[in-house]
Design a protein around this motif. Structure first.
Motif, short mmCIF file in Angstrom:
data_model
loop_
_atom_site.label_atom_id
_atom_site.label_comp_id
_atom_site.label_asym_id
_atom_site.label_seq_id
_atom_site.Cartn_x
_atom_site.Cartn_y
_atom_site.Cartn_z
N TYR A 359 0.83 -1.20 0.00
CA TYR A 359 0.00 0.00 0.00
C TYR A 359 0.87 1.26 0.00
N CYS A 360 1.81 1.33 0.92
CA CYS A 360 2.67 2.51 1.01
C CYS A 360 3.58 2.63 -0.20
N ASP A 361 4.09 1.50 -0.68
CA ASP A 361 4.97 1.51 -1.84
C ASP A 361 4.24 2.02 -3.08
N SER A 362 2.95 1.73 -3.19
CA SER A 362 2.19 2.19 -4.37
C SER A 362 2.05 3.70 -4.41
N PHE A 363 2.25 4.35 -3.24
CA PHE A 363 2.23 5.82 -3.19
C PHE A 363 3.64 6.39 -3.16
N GLY A 364 4.64 5.53 -3.36
CA GLY A 364 6.02 5.99 -3.41
C GLY A 364 6.69 6.17 -2.07
N ILE A 365 6.14 5.54 -1.02
CA ILE A 365 6.71 5.66 0.32
C ILE A 365 7.17 4.29 0.79
N SER A 366 8.44 4.17 1.17
CA SER A 366 9.00 2.91 1.62
C SER A 366 8.90 2.78 3.13
N LEU A 367 8.61 1.58 3.60
CA LEU A 367 8.47 1.32 5.03
C LEU A 367 9.47 0.26 5.47
N THR A 368 9.86 0.35 6.74
CA THR A 368 10.52 -0.77 7.41
C THR A 368 9.52 -1.33 8.40
N LYS A 369 9.81 -2.50 8.95
CA LYS A 369 8.86 -3.10 9.89
C LYS A 369 8.65 -2.23 11.12
N LYS A 370 9.67 -1.47 11.52
CA LYS A 370 9.54 -0.61 12.69
C LYS A 370 8.61 0.56 12.42
#
Length: 382
Positions: A359-370
């Motif tokens: 979901y976040c990646d589709s908006f161009g935002i990368s996440l880590t598990k934290k």
């Protein structure tokens, strides 16, 4: 007036930086003049904005999925044709492969949704049309090349995804106008919160319907801001993470049955193309589970994978040959009842993690598990 002055500063004297000339003028603020005993209701302003932001975010995400699916199907079809040497004899179906989106309603939500779809999916202007009782009020969209008119049946006959951004009081009349024009595969996506999905099914005589439902909690921190455009808000990492399907941040919880409906809607698209179910499962894995955390490993052996039994019951699984497509699913029933996929979607943390990351990646935002948003366990009733 605020918007006019802000825009003027941005284009004329701000050097591209938006300035709000009214920011320090207390007498022109929204809260000025409200009686002290009524101030406790000001939280509704933030909640209303949060609902619009979440609604636009989830609709945008759904459209991104559909566009990615259509692109993947087109690429695989082209590859097969090249391998078999049949490309020259294959008809050009590019128009059928394009996602054509119609919006019924040109009010605040309809406009915000149109902007989000144009800028964040992005959907080409020629593939987006708006039907509203006042098309002359949408001059800024018409200048972008979007057809704006007042003819609901024409819009529905053209589109393969229709957003209902109208008032609940207008819905019965609109449904009566468009029900005869709805193709079986056309997805109707309703924002009319006061009209239950079972009622929509009767009004439209249609089963391919998605309807997100949101539950608001009383005590919440208003993280939705006040002055940013919706498209700008959805490019802010903190705001976007608050819109994640499993997040309860900002006091607004999405009923996860909507996400279940999204999966089955994609199954229906593949069924309409008579695609064998094994091939469909491959597309689902590529579409939903293609983005991984760093600790997933190179082979992704620990990552979830979709199986036939995730979506249909065991009896149907035993009788389904490899070349058969999935059955056609009633999306209204999917969102009202338990399905084979319900438990996995609500309890599998690995799947939830991957869907949140996607979901976040589709908006161009990368996440880590934290950085993952707090997962909501609430499931508001339909």
């Amino acid at each position: 007036m605020r918007k006019i002055l802000s825009t003027w500063c941005s284009s004329e004297g701000g050097g591209g930086l938006e300035m709000d000339l009214l920011e320090d003028l207390e007498s022109l603020q929204f809260e000025y003049g409200i009686q002290e005993e009524d101030c406790s209701w000001l939280y509704l302003q933030g909640r209303s904005r949060g609902l619009v932001i979440k609604a636009c975010a989830h609709a945008t995400f759904f459209c991104k999925l559909l566009c990615n699916l259509r692109e993947s199907l087109r690429e695989k079809h082209t590859s097969r044709c090249l391998l078999t040497g049949l490309l020259a004899d294959t008809p050009n179906d590019d128009d059928d492969d394009e996602l054509k989106v119609g919006i019924i309603g040109g009010g605040h939500l309809g406009k915000q949704l149109a902007c989000a779809l144009l800028q964040l999916v992005p959907i080409p202007a020629e593939n987006l049309r708006i039907s509203t009782r006042r098309p002359e009020a949408l001059d800024e969209f018409q200048k972008l090349g979007i057809q704006c008119f007042y003819h609901n049946p024409y819009l529905v006959n053209w589109a393969n995804l229709v957003f209902l951004c109208c008032l609940p009081s207008q819905l019965p009349t609109i449904c009566l106008e468009i029900q005869a024009c709805l193709e079986k595969g056309c997805i109707v996506y309703s924002f009319a919160a006061a009209v239950p999905i079972a009622r929509l099914k009767l009004l439209l005589n249609h089963t391919n319907i998605l309807r997100p439902q949101y539950q608001c909690v009383e005590d919440f921190v208003n993280i939705w801001g006040a002055n940013k455009e919706i498209t700008a808000a959805l490019q802010d990492p903190a705001t976007l993470q608050a819109t994640c399907p499993y997040s309860s941040a900002g006091g607004i919880i999405l009923n996860i049955k909507w996400l279940e409906g999204v999966f089955y809607a994609i199954l229906n698209i593949c069924t309409a193309k008579d695609m064998p179910h094994l091939q469909v499962l491959q597309h689902l894995n590529e579409l939903f589970l293609s983005v991984h955390f760093e600790d997933c490993g190179k082979d992704g052996a620990s990552c979830p994978k979709f199986q036939l039994g995730d979506f249909v019951n065991q009896v149907y699984t035993k009788n389904l040959s490899q070349k058969r497509p999935f059955p056609w699913f009633d999306l209204t029933a999917v969102q009202l009842k338990e399905t084979p996929f319900s438990q996995q979607l609500s309890t599998s943390t690995a799947l939830q993690d991957h869907l949140t990351l996607l979901y976040c990646d589709s908006f161009g935002i990368s996440l880590t598990k934290k950085q993952q948003p707090v997962v909501s366990t609430g499931s508001p009733s339909q």
